[in-house]
Design a protein around this motif. Structure first.
Motif, PDB file in Angstrom:
ATOM      1  N   PRO A   1       0.060   0.987   9.864  1.00 30.08           N
ATOM      2  CA  PRO A   1      -0.288   0.043  10.927  1.00 30.08           C
ATOM      3  C   PRO A   1      -0.913  -1.261  10.413  1.00 30.08           C
ATOM      4  O   PRO A   1      -0.560  -2.347  10.879  1.00 30.08           O
ATOM      5  N   ILE A   2      -1.802  -1.165   9.416  1.00 32.19           N
ATOM      6  CA  ILE A   2      -2.467  -2.371   8.911  1.00 32.19           C
ATOM      7  C   ILE A   2      -1.458  -3.310   8.242  1.00 32.19           C
ATOM      8  O   ILE A   2      -1.530  -4.530   8.375  1.00 32.19           O
ATOM      9  N   VAL A   3      -0.467  -2.732   7.555  1.00 29.31           N
ATOM     10  CA  VAL A   3       0.551  -3.556   6.879  1.00 29.31           C
ATOM     11  C   VAL A   3       1.422  -4.249   7.928  1.00 29.31           C
ATOM     12  O   VAL A   3       1.717  -5.448   7.828  1.00 29.31           O
ATOM     13  N   LYS A   4       1.812  -3.492   8.968  1.00 31.20           N
ATOM     14  CA  LYS A   4       2.604  -4.089  10.057  1.00 31.20           C
ATOM     15  C   LYS A   4       1.850  -5.254  10.699  1.00 31.20           C
ATOM     16  O   LYS A   4       2.431  -6.304  10.976  1.00 31.20           O
ATOM     17  N   ALA A   5       0.545  -5.056  10.928  1.00 30.48           N
ATOM     18  CA  ALA A   5      -0.271  -6.099  11.563  1.00 30.48           C
ATOM     19  C   ALA A   5      -0.326  -7.353  10.687  1.00 30.48           C
ATOM     20  O   ALA A   5      -0.247  -8.479  11.193  1.00 30.48           O
ATOM     21  N   LEU A   6      -0.426  -7.162   9.365  1.00 32.69           N
ATOM     22  CA  LEU A   6      -0.470  -8.303   8.441  1.00 32.69           C
ATOM     23  C   LEU A   6       0.849  -9.070   8.451  1.00 32.69           C
ATOM     24  O   LEU A   6       0.875 -10.299   8.492  1.00 32.69           O
ATOM     25  N   VAL A   7       1.957  -8.305   8.443  1.00 24.33           N
ATOM     26  CA  VAL A   7       3.283  -8.942   8.443  1.00 24.33           C
ATOM     27  C   VAL A   7       3.489  -9.742   9.725  1.00 24.33           C
ATOM     28  O   VAL A   7       3.964 -10.883   9.705  1.00 24.33           O
ATOM     29  N   GLU A   8       3.086  -9.132  10.858  1.00 23.73           N
ATOM     30  CA  GLU A   8       3.206  -9.843  12.148  1.00 23.73           C
ATOM     31  C   GLU A   8       2.418 -11.153  12.139  1.00 23.73           C
ATOM     32  O   GLU A   8       2.829 -12.155  12.701  1.00 23.73           O
ATOM     33  N   LYS A   9       1.265 -11.134  11.480  1.00 25.19           N
ATOM     34  CA  LYS A   9       0.397 -12.314  11.457  1.00 25.19           C
ATOM     35  C   LYS A   9       0.869 -13.328  10.414  1.00 25.19           C
ATOM     36  O   LYS A   9       0.368 -14.453  10.346  1.00 25.19           O
ATOM     37  N   GLY A  10       1.835 -12.921   9.584  1.00 24.27           N
ATOM     38  CA  GLY A  10       2.360 -13.853   8.577  1.00 24.27           C
ATOM     39  C   GLY A  10       1.524 -13.936   7.313  1.00 24.27           C
ATOM     40  O   GLY A  10       1.646 -14.893   6.544  1.00 24.27           O
ATOM     41  N   VAL A  11       0.666 -12.938   7.062  1.00 24.40           N
ATOM     42  CA  VAL A  11      -0.118 -12.927   5.823  1.00 24.40           C
ATOM     43  C   VAL A  11       0.743 -12.328   4.701  1.00 24.40           C
ATOM     44  O   VAL A  11       1.296 -11.242   4.872  1.00 24.40           O
ATOM     45  N   PRO A  12       0.900 -13.031   3.573  1.00 26.70           N
ATOM     46  CA  PRO A  12       1.727 -12.483   2.496  1.00 26.70           C
ATOM     47  C   PRO A  12       1.141 -11.183   1.931  1.00 26.70           C
ATOM     48  O   PRO A  12      -0.055 -11.138   1.618  1.00 26.70           O
ATOM     49  N   VAL A  13       1.983 -10.136   1.833  1.00 28.05           N
ATOM     50  CA  VAL A  13       1.559  -8.850   1.264  1.00 28.05           C
ATOM     51  C   VAL A  13       2.347  -8.650  -0.026  1.00 28.05           C
ATOM     52  O   VAL A  13       3.573  -8.548   0.002  1.00 28.05           O
ATOM     53  N   ILE A  14       1.629  -8.609  -1.166  1.00 32.22           N
ATOM     54  CA  ILE A  14       2.315  -8.524  -2.467  1.00 32.22           C
ATOM     55  C   ILE A  14       1.801  -7.320  -3.257  1.00 32.22           C
ATOM     56  O   ILE A  14       0.854  -6.656  -2.865  1.00 32.22           O
TER      57      ILE A  14
END
Length: 444
Positions: A77-90
């Protein structure tokens, strides 16, 4: 000041935190589970903020950048929320590579990647290069970048780590093979997993190299449809190349731009066809890095192998006990069974990742006399192999499994732990599983 949130307080998370602080980031580490005491001490020493036992969304969603440990799925859920917000996840691999000018050798594949990485690292060490050996094994790559001055890295990289790369471009990339694995993380679509592996070459330029197994139809078909920019250096047991590695008259030959390296396959320390391929990949890398041929030869003759990979533990009453706990997929277990030259008591099972056991039928019929299922849920194994062997038993403990194996095995037999599954139902990880196997054997 830029803020980085780090998901997962393990080796890659803590290493990334150290490097990020050094580069002037405001750092926050968050672990959904518990952080190991050793890592807590490191975080405190570096005066880094951290939490465990859950994610505080507000402290993560306000980050400019997020580094996600490879074990955390994109579906979290936290990763999905970050992607929705447009925060780069690397991934750690991506983050650390931004801060080093070192030559990078990156090795991926469903099987053989650890052996190839350790073997390549060993050759470079013998040549006096002091390489950084990291990635999916050993110490954190990011921490090495932060605390050491290293000119050459040899990185073992999993598909999960490759999912989080953006600009990562190794000078030399290796794909050992691609067989169905981790399909639970790729919506059970093999092509998603293949695409993930090929991310290793997506940013390479014409001056870079891709070394790959030309006997693997998955790799060769994908390359036909999705060409890469880098120079291709194939290796094969069955074909010869102008540029690449092959077998000729019982010799391992590496040819790159009219420069030829040869050695007899009889002298390779690691036995079996899959290890010959690992040696081809490692010697191709070493030739590209201009290592002396004598050093490459001596290293391939002297390398002792990797713990938990077809590791001969003890012989008791003329029965050989073999620890292949690192075999966490069907293809790895295929290699293990294929290399057995005596009747085998096979210990198998764990967390199934969508395994297709049919590939093992012929080998089980030919080599296996008894099966011990070591897992919480063994129904699938029982239905596949129940009719193939005279003895098939279930047990939830390693000690019990070894006691049964001891009773069933006769002089001249092998007892092989090659689980074909992940270990997380009964053990911390495959290393824990392998060490428990070795301890139980020594206690016999």
């Amino acid at each position: 000041m830029k803020r980085i949130a780090i998901l997962g307080g393990g080796e890659s998370g803590v290493g990334t935190a150290i490097l990020a602080k050094q580069k002037g980031y405001e750092v926050f580490v968050s672990d959904f589970g518990k952080i190991n005491e050793t890592y807590k001490d490191v975080l405190s020493n570096y005066e880094l903020e951290w939490e465990q036992g859950g994610h505080t969304d507000a402290l993560i969603l306000n980050a400019d950048l997020v580094m996600k440990s490879p074990g955390i799925p994109d579906k979290a859920p936290i990763v999905k929320a970050l992607v929705e917000k447009g925060v780069p996840v690397i991934s750690e691999i991506e983050f650390a590579s931004r801060y080093t000018d070192a030559t990078i050798v990156a090795i991926t594949g469903s099987n053989g990647k650890t052996t190839t990485t350790m073997l390549t690292g060993y050759i470079l060490e013998q040549a006096g290069l002091q390489p950084g050996i990291a990635g999916n094994i050993g110490d954190s790559y990011a921490k090495m970048v932060a605390t050491q001055d290293i000119e050459t890295y040899v990185l073992e990289i999993s598909s999960f780590q490759l999912d989080g790369v953006v600009d990562f471009a190794p000078h030399i990339a290796v794909i050992t093979n691609i067989t169905p694995d981790h399909l639970d993380r790729y919506d059970y679509k093999f092509e998603n997993y293949i695409a993930s592996k090929f991310r290793i070459a997506m940013n390479q330029k014409e001056t870079d190299y891709l070394i790959y197994d030309a006997d693997d139809p998955v790799i060769t078909d994908w390359l036909k449809k999705h060409p890469v920019k880098s120079k291709l250096l194939p290796f094969s047991l069955h074909r010869e190349f102008e540029n690449g590695a092959f077998i000729k008259d019982n010799n391992l030959v590496v040819q790159i731009d009219n420069n030829t390296f040869t050695m007899t396959t009889d002298n390779l320390a690691l036995k079996g066809q899959h290890n010959t391929k690992n040696a081809m990949a490692a010697s191709t890398v070493s030739n590209l890095l201009k290592i002396r041929k004598a050093t490459i030869r001596e290293s391939l003759e002297g390398f002792q192998g990797v713990e938990h990979r077809l590791e001969q533990v003890l012989k008791i009453n003329n029965v050989q006990y073999i620890n292949d706990s690192k075999a966490t997929n069907v293809n790895a277990t295929f290699y293990a069974l294929d290399s057995m030259s005596a009747p085998t008591v096979w210990i198998v099972g764990g967390v199934d990742k969508g395994n297709d056991y049919r590939d093992l039928y012929a080998l089980v019929n030919e080599k296996v006399k008894a099966i011990i299922c070591l897992g919480v849920d063994n129904a699938k194994l029982m239905s596949h192999f129940g009719n193939m062997v005279d003895v098939i038993v279930e047990t939830p403990s390693m000690t019990e499994a070894i006691k049964i194996a001891y009773k069933v095995a006769e002089r001249g037999d092998n007892v092989l732990l090659s689980p074909a599954c992940a270990s997380f139902d009964l053990f911390e990880n495959y290393e824990d599983r392998g060490r428990q196997f070795k301890a139980a054997v020594r206690d016999l």
